[in-house]
Scaffold this motif. Structure first.
Motif, PDB file in Angstrom:
ATOM      1  N   GLU A  46       0.832  -1.209   0.000  1.00  0.00           N
ATOM      2  CA  GLU A  46       0.000   0.000   0.000  1.00  0.00           C
ATOM      3  C   GLU A  46       0.863   1.255   0.000  1.00  0.00           C
ATOM      4  O   GLU A  46       0.546   2.232  -0.686  1.00  0.00           O
ATOM      5  CB  GLU A  46      -0.922  -0.006   1.213  1.00  0.00           C
ATOM      6  N   ALA A  47       1.956   1.239   0.754  1.00  0.00           N
ATOM      7  CA  ALA A  47       2.848   2.398   0.787  1.00  0.00           C
ATOM      8  C   ALA A  47       3.507   2.613  -0.576  1.00  0.00           C
ATOM      9  O   ALA A  47       3.639   3.750  -1.047  1.00  0.00           O
ATOM     10  CB  ALA A  47       3.907   2.212   1.864  1.00  0.00           C
ATOM     11  N   ALA A  48       3.890   1.528  -1.217  1.00  0.00           N
ATOM     12  CA  ALA A  48       4.498   1.636  -2.545  1.00  0.00           C
ATOM     13  C   ALA A  48       3.482   2.156  -3.558  1.00  0.00           C
ATOM     14  O   ALA A  48       3.806   2.999  -4.411  1.00  0.00           O
ATOM     15  CB  ALA A  48       5.042   0.287  -2.989  1.00  0.00           C
ATOM     16  N   ALA A  49       2.248   1.701  -3.470  1.00  0.00           N
ATOM     17  CA  ALA A  49       1.205   2.158  -4.388  1.00  0.00           C
ATOM     18  C   ALA A  49       0.904   3.638  -4.147  1.00  0.00           C
ATOM     19  O   ALA A  49       0.704   4.399  -5.100  1.00  0.00           O
ATOM     20  CB  ALA A  49      -0.052   1.321  -4.220  1.00  0.00           C
ATOM     21  N   ALA A  50       0.868   4.045  -2.891  1.00  0.00           N
ATOM     22  CA  ALA A  50       0.612   5.447  -2.583  1.00  0.00           C
ATOM     23  C   ALA A  50       1.755   6.326  -3.080  1.00  0.00           C
ATOM     24  O   ALA A  50       1.530   7.422  -3.603  1.00  0.00           O
ATOM     25  CB  ALA A  50       0.418   5.624  -1.080  1.00  0.00           C
ATOM     26  N   ALA A  51       2.988   5.859  -2.930  1.00  0.00           N
ATOM     27  CA  ALA A  51       4.137   6.625  -3.416  1.00  0.00           C
ATOM     28  C   ALA A  51       4.112   6.736  -4.933  1.00  0.00           C
ATOM     29  O   ALA A  51       4.406   7.791  -5.499  1.00  0.00           O
ATOM     30  CB  ALA A  51       5.431   5.973  -2.948  1.00  0.00           C
ATOM     31  N   ALA A  52       3.739   5.661  -5.598  1.00  0.00           N
ATOM     32  CA  ALA A  52       3.661   5.678  -7.058  1.00  0.00           C
ATOM     33  C   ALA A  52       2.549   6.624  -7.526  1.00  0.00           C
ATOM     34  O   ALA A  52       2.709   7.362  -8.487  1.00  0.00           O
ATOM     35  CB  ALA A  52       3.426   4.273  -7.595  1.00  0.00           C
ATOM     36  N   ALA A  53       1.432   6.629  -6.813  1.00  0.00           N
ATOM     37  CA  ALA A  53       0.324   7.515  -7.167  1.00  0.00           C
ATOM     38  C   ALA A  53       0.710   8.966  -6.938  1.00  0.00           C
ATOM     39  O   ALA A  53       0.389   9.850  -7.762  1.00  0.00           O
ATOM     40  CB  ALA A  53      -0.912   7.156  -6.358  1.00  0.00           C
ATOM     41  N   ALA A  54       1.420   9.245  -5.867  1.00  0.00           N
ATOM     42  CA  ALA A  54       1.848  10.604  -5.580  1.00  0.00           C
ATOM     43  C   ALA A  54       2.867  11.082  -6.617  1.00  0.00           C
ATOM     44  O   ALA A  54       2.855  12.243  -7.035  1.00  0.00           O
ATOM     45  CB  ALA A  54       2.452  10.689  -4.182  1.00  0.00           C
ATOM     46  N   GLU A  55       3.728  10.186  -7.052  1.00  0.00           N
ATOM     47  CA  GLU A  55       4.717  10.535  -8.081  1.00  0.00           C
ATOM     48  C   GLU A  55       4.036  10.816  -9.409  1.00  0.00           C
ATOM     49  O   GLU A  55       4.412  11.736 -10.128  1.00  0.00           O
ATOM     50  CB  GLU A  55       5.728   9.387  -8.220  1.00  0.00           C
ATOM     51  N   THR A  56       3.019  10.030  -9.719  1.00  0.00           N
ATOM     52  CA  THR A  56       2.284  10.228 -10.977  1.00  0.00           C
ATOM     53  C   THR A  56       1.535  11.541 -10.948  1.00  0.00           C
ATOM     54  O   THR A  56       1.474  12.253 -11.961  1.00  0.00           O
ATOM     55  CB  THR A  56       1.298   9.056 -11.204  1.00  0.00           C
ATOM     56  N   GLU A  57       0.959  11.907  -9.814  1.00  0.00           N
ATOM     57  CA  GLU A  57       0.199  13.157  -9.709  1.00  0.00           C
ATOM     58  C   GLU A  57       1.113  14.369  -9.775  1.00  0.00           C
ATOM     59  O   GLU A  57       0.696  15.424 -10.247  1.00  0.00           O
ATOM     60  CB  GLU A  57      -0.572  13.188  -8.380  1.00  0.00           C
TER      61      GLU A  57
END
Length: 59
Positions: A46-57
């Motif tokens: 979940e932390a990796a997915a959140a970091a990836a989503a934040a990077e994409t945004e």
């Protein structure tokens, strides 16, 4: 020999219950350990997915 058999027959139920208790506690502790490992994996994903989503945004 009769005394030995009397002592063993008196100890057998206690040893049996102790063995069952040990097996049950062992099973519970192993299940808890495996659950904690699985929860750590889920949290990391979940932390990796959140970091990836934040990077994409941020792009």
């Amino acid at each position: 020999m009769d005394t030995f058999l009397a002592i063993m027959s008196g100890l057998a139920p206690s040893v049996g219950v102790g063995l069952l208790f040990w097996l049950a506690m062992r099973k519970i502790l192993h299940a808890d350990r495996n659950e904690r490992i699985a929860l750590e994996r889920m949290d990391a994903e979940e932390a990796a997915a959140a970091a990836a989503a934040a990077e994409t945004e941020s792009r």
